[in-house]
Design a protein around this motif. Structure first.
Motif, PDB file in Angstrom:
ATOM      1  N   MET A 117     -12.125  -1.016   4.473  1.00  0.00           N
ATOM      2  CA  MET A 117     -12.439  -0.550   3.116  1.00  0.00           C
ATOM      3  C   MET A 117     -11.552   0.629   2.727  1.00  0.00           C
ATOM      4  SD  MET A 117     -16.131   0.620   1.520  1.00  0.00           S
ATOM      5  CE  MET A 117     -16.817  -1.000   1.919  1.00  0.00           C
ATOM      6  N   GLU A 118     -11.367   1.563   3.656  1.00  0.00           N
ATOM      7  CA  GLU A 118     -10.501   2.715   3.380  1.00  0.00           C
ATOM      8  C   GLU A 118      -9.067   2.260   3.162  1.00  0.00           C
ATOM      9  OE1 GLU A 118     -12.145   6.549   5.735  1.00  0.00           O
ATOM     10  OE2 GLU A 118     -11.906   4.766   7.010  1.00  0.00           O
ATOM     11  N   ASN A 119      -8.603   1.319   3.983  1.00  0.00           N
ATOM     12  CA  ASN A 119      -7.245   0.800   3.833  1.00  0.00           C
ATOM     13  C   ASN A 119      -7.056   0.128   2.480  1.00  0.00           C
ATOM     14  OD1 ASN A 119      -6.479   1.637   6.401  1.00  0.00           O
ATOM     15  ND2 ASN A 119      -7.015  -0.307   7.355  1.00  0.00           N
ATOM     16  N   PHE A 123      -4.447   1.044  -0.459  1.00  0.00           N
ATOM     17  CA  PHE A 123      -3.395   0.064  -0.731  1.00  0.00           C
ATOM     18  C   PHE A 123      -3.362  -0.316  -2.202  1.00  0.00           C
ATOM     19  CE2 PHE A 123      -1.611  -4.234  -0.965  1.00  0.00           C
ATOM     20  CZ  PHE A 123      -0.426  -4.060  -0.259  1.00  0.00           C
ATOM     21  N   THR A 124      -4.533  -0.538  -2.798  1.00  0.00           N
ATOM     22  CA  THR A 124      -4.574  -0.952  -4.202  1.00  0.00           C
ATOM     23  C   THR A 124      -4.185   0.178  -5.153  1.00  0.00           C
ATOM     24  OG1 THR A 124      -6.961  -0.482  -4.260  1.00  0.00           O
ATOM     25  CG2 THR A 124      -6.294  -2.753  -3.797  1.00  0.00           C
ATOM     26  N   SER A 125      -4.182   1.420  -4.657  1.00  0.00           N
ATOM     27  CA  SER A 125      -3.788   2.555  -5.505  1.00  0.00           C
ATOM     28  C   SER A 125      -2.271   2.769  -5.497  1.00  0.00           C
ATOM     29  CB  SER A 125      -4.475   3.836  -5.017  1.00  0.00           C
ATOM     30  OG  SER A 125      -3.876   4.324  -3.823  1.00  0.00           O
ATOM     31  N   ARG A 126      -1.578   2.094  -4.591  1.00  0.00           N
ATOM     32  CA  ARG A 126      -0.128   2.309  -4.464  1.00  0.00           C
ATOM     33  C   ARG A 126       0.623   1.591  -5.585  1.00  0.00           C
ATOM     34  NH1 ARG A 126       2.282   0.827   1.132  1.00  0.00           N
ATOM     35  NH2 ARG A 126       3.479   2.759   0.929  1.00  0.00           N
ATOM     36  N   PRO A 127       1.824   2.072  -5.928  1.00  0.00           N
ATOM     37  CA  PRO A 127       2.663   1.337  -6.882  1.00  0.00           C
ATOM     38  C   PRO A 127       2.954  -0.067  -6.349  1.00  0.00           C
ATOM     39  CG  PRO A 127       3.526   3.541  -6.496  1.00  0.00           C
ATOM     40  CD  PRO A 127       2.445   3.327  -5.476  1.00  0.00           C
ATOM     41  N   LYS A 128       3.129  -1.004  -7.252  1.00  0.00           N
ATOM     42  CA  LYS A 128       3.358  -2.398  -6.877  1.00  0.00           C
ATOM     43  C   LYS A 128       4.567  -2.533  -5.957  1.00  0.00           C
ATOM     44  CE  LYS A 128       3.412  -7.027  -8.903  1.00  0.00           C
ATOM     45  NZ  LYS A 128       3.339  -7.798 -10.168  1.00  0.00           N
ATOM     46  N   GLU A 129       5.607  -1.764  -6.229  1.00  0.00           N
ATOM     47  CA  GLU A 129       6.816  -1.835  -5.406  1.00  0.00           C
ATOM     48  C   GLU A 129       6.530  -1.431  -3.964  1.00  0.00           C
ATOM     49  OE1 GLU A 129       7.824  -1.599  -9.619  1.00  0.00           O
ATOM     50  OE2 GLU A 129       6.555  -0.355  -8.330  1.00  0.00           O
ATOM     51  N   SER A 130       5.667  -0.423  -3.795  1.00  0.00           N
ATOM     52  CA  SER A 130       5.320   0.028  -2.452  1.00  0.00           C
ATOM     53  C   SER A 130       4.458  -1.009  -1.732  1.00  0.00           C
ATOM     54  CB  SER A 130       4.571   1.367  -2.523  1.00  0.00           C
ATOM     55  OG  SER A 130       5.398   2.377  -3.053  1.00  0.00           O
ATOM     56  N   GLN A 131       3.585  -1.670  -2.464  1.00  0.00           N
ATOM     57  CA  GLN A 131       2.778  -2.730  -1.882  1.00  0.00           C
ATOM     58  C   GLN A 131       3.669  -3.856  -1.362  1.00  0.00           C
ATOM     59  OE1 GLN A 131       0.064  -3.958  -4.958  1.00  0.00           O
ATOM     60  NE2 GLN A 131      -1.261  -2.181  -4.729  1.00  0.00           N
ATOM     61  N   ILE A 132       4.651  -4.245  -2.162  1.00  0.00           N
ATOM     62  CA  ILE A 132       5.568  -5.317  -1.762  1.00  0.00           C
ATOM     63  C   ILE A 132       6.388  -4.897  -0.555  1.00  0.00           C
ATOM     64  CG2 ILE A 132       7.577  -6.662  -2.488  1.00  0.00           C
ATOM     65  CD1 ILE A 132       6.435  -6.561  -5.348  1.00  0.00           C
ATOM     66  N   ALA A 133       6.856  -3.659  -0.549  1.00  0.00           N
ATOM     67  CA  ALA A 133       7.663  -3.162   0.567  1.00  0.00           C
ATOM     68  C   ALA A 133       6.875  -3.178   1.867  1.00  0.00           C
ATOM     69  CB  ALA A 133       8.159  -1.750   0.266  1.00  0.00           C
ATOM     70  N   ALA A 134       5.565  -2.904   1.784  1.00  0.00           N
ATOM     71  CA  ALA A 134       4.726  -2.910   2.983  1.00  0.00           C
ATOM     72  C   ALA A 134       4.673  -4.297   3.604  1.00  0.00           C
ATOM     73  CB  ALA A 134       3.321  -2.438   2.640  1.00  0.00           C
ATOM     74  N   PHE A 160       5.025 -12.423  -6.427  1.00  0.00           N
ATOM     75  CA  PHE A 160       3.845 -11.728  -6.938  1.00  0.00           C
ATOM     76  C   PHE A 160       4.069 -11.109  -8.319  1.00  0.00           C
ATOM     77  CE2 PHE A 160       3.367 -11.326  -2.224  1.00  0.00           C
ATOM     78  CZ  PHE A 160       2.243 -12.133  -2.111  1.00  0.00           C
ATOM     79  N   ALA A 161       5.030 -11.645  -9.051  1.00  0.00           N
ATOM     80  CA  ALA A 161       5.388 -11.059 -10.358  1.00  0.00           C
ATOM     81  C   ALA A 161       4.206 -11.031 -11.315  1.00  0.00           C
ATOM     82  CB  ALA A 161       6.550 -11.835 -10.968  1.00  0.00           C
ATOM     83  N   ASN A 162       3.353 -12.037 -11.247  1.00  0.00           N
ATOM     84  CA  ASN A 162       2.262 -12.142 -12.220  1.00  0.00           C
ATOM     85  C   ASN A 162       0.878 -12.136 -11.585  1.00  0.00           C
ATOM     86  OD1 ASN A 162       4.048 -12.464 -14.510  1.00  0.00           O
ATOM     87  ND2 ASN A 162       4.478 -14.527 -13.714  1.00  0.00           N
ATOM     88  N   GLY A 163       0.777 -11.619 -10.369  1.00  0.00           N
ATOM     89  CA  GLY A 163      -0.521 -11.617  -9.714  1.00  0.00           C
ATOM     90  C   GLY A 163      -0.726 -10.413  -8.836  1.00  0.00           C
ATOM     91  N   GLU A 164      -1.946 -10.281  -8.330  1.00  0.00           N
ATOM     92  CA  GLU A 164      -2.252  -9.182  -7.429  1.00  0.00           C
ATOM     93  C   GLU A 164      -1.597  -9.413  -6.072  1.00  0.00           C
ATOM     94  OE1 GLU A 164      -6.396  -8.484  -7.082  1.00  0.00           O
ATOM     95  OE2 GLU A 164      -6.663  -7.957  -9.202  1.00  0.00           O
ATOM     96  N   ILE A 165      -1.301  -8.317  -5.408  1.00  0.00           N
ATOM     97  CA  ILE A 165      -0.630  -8.389  -4.107  1.00  0.00           C
ATOM     98  C   ILE A 165      -1.668  -8.182  -3.011  1.00  0.00           C
ATOM     99  CG2 ILE A 165       1.160  -7.367  -2.650  1.00  0.00           C
ATOM    100  CD1 ILE A 165       2.453  -6.382  -5.305  1.00  0.00           C
ATOM    101  N   PRO A 166      -1.813  -9.139  -2.109  1.00  0.00           N
ATOM    102  CA  PRO A 166      -2.820  -9.000  -1.052  1.00  0.00           C
ATOM    103  C   PRO A 166      -2.386  -7.975  -0.010  1.00  0.00           C
ATOM    104  CG  PRO A 166      -1.504 -10.955  -0.669  1.00  0.00           C
ATOM    105  CD  PRO A 166      -1.075 -10.410  -2.013  1.00  0.00           C
ATOM    106  N   MET A 167      -3.342  -7.202   0.476  1.00  0.00           N
ATOM    107  CA  MET A 167      -3.025  -6.238   1.519  1.00  0.00           C
ATOM    108  C   MET A 167      -2.721  -6.988   2.823  1.00  0.00           C
ATOM    109  SD  MET A 167      -5.315  -3.080   3.054  1.00  0.00           S
ATOM    110  CE  MET A 167      -6.327  -4.154   4.105  1.00  0.00           C
ATOM    111  N   PRO A 168      -1.584  -6.741   3.432  1.00  0.00           N
ATOM    112  CA  PRO A 168      -1.259  -7.435   4.684  1.00  0.00           C
ATOM    113  C   PRO A 168      -2.156  -6.967   5.828  1.00  0.00           C
ATOM    114  CG  PRO A 168       0.396  -5.770   4.206  1.00  0.00           C
ATOM    115  CD  PRO A 168      -0.496  -5.844   3.005  1.00  0.00           C
ATOM    116  N   SER A 169      -2.463  -7.880   6.728  1.00  0.00           N
ATOM    117  CA  SER A 169      -3.344  -7.559   7.855  1.00  0.00           C
ATOM    118  C   SER A 169      -2.705  -6.583   8.830  1.00  0.00           C
ATOM    119  CB  SER A 169      -3.731  -8.843   8.595  1.00  0.00           C
ATOM    120  OG  SER A 169      -2.565  -9.489   9.097  1.00  0.00           O
TER     121      SER A 169
END
Length: 211
Positions: A117-119, A123-134, A160-169
């Protein structure tokens, strides 16, 4: 180049016991806010040291993302070298070098993984570019060329141009629970001020250290 000739005096001011907060986290937050107010570059940057299975120390810079009574939080790839070290030995060391204020903070403690939950919240608060880089970077793995990494990033960015980015495991955070916290303030003639807080059960003791 005569490195032995490079020196300067530390004149920003001293540190006295009467000026210290009873709680080291409060003292840290006070110094961190002063570093932010002074417009230091990357005031939340901290060096974290881990040790591998052979006893070889490693250091790298990460960013502090939260601090509370419970400890100091940072995020990383859970398959990275630092994460592998922590899995084997949770004892770590953290160092904040606030050079322009002539201050350092050194922390020892042990690291534990954050909850899912903390992760997710961070993760969802990060900029989209940072999410993709992760997702694109399997941190510490070998790369044949930078183009491989950039290509993967661009591929994911399009996906992921038009959708939410899933947090990687394989991505998440750690909280370092402190056992000691040392505050260092530069002083004239190398007579620096050092105070170390040491935890005994739920109480903190404070001692002055020789510079």
């Amino acid at each position: 180049m005569e490195l032995s000739e490079i020196r300067r005096e530390y004149t920003k001011g001293g540190l006295r016991r009467k000026d210290l907060c009873h709680d080291p986290i409060e003292q840290f937050e006070k110094w961190l806010q002063q570093a932010i107010d002074a417009n230091l570059a990357d005031p939340t940057a901290m060096t974290i040291a881990t040790v591998d299975a052979t006893g070889q120390p490693f250091q790298r810079i990460v960013l502090l993302k939260d601090v509370s009574k419970e400890g100091f939080v940072f995020y990383t790839n859970l398959g990275s070298r630092k994460a592998q070290h922590i899995d084997n030995n949770s004892k770590v060391s953290i160092h904040f070098p606030w050079h322009l204020l002539e201050r350092q903070v050194h922390i020892t403690g042990h690291a534990e993984k954050l909850s899912a939950m903390e992760n997710m919240k961070y993760f969802t608060s990060r900029p989209k570019e940072s999410q993709i880089a992760a997702i694109a970077s399997h941190q510490s793995s070998r790369l044949s060329a930078r183009g491989v990494l950039v290509g993967k990033y661009l591929e994911l960015k399009q996906k992921f141009a038009n959708g939410e980015i899933p947090m990687p495991s394989f991505w998440g955070g750690y909280r370092v629970t402190p056992e000691t916290i040392e505050f260092w303030q530069g002083g004239e003639h190398r007579l620096h001020d050092r105070f170390i807080y040491s935890k005994d059960n739920s109480n903190w003791s404070i001692e002055r250290l020789a510079p």
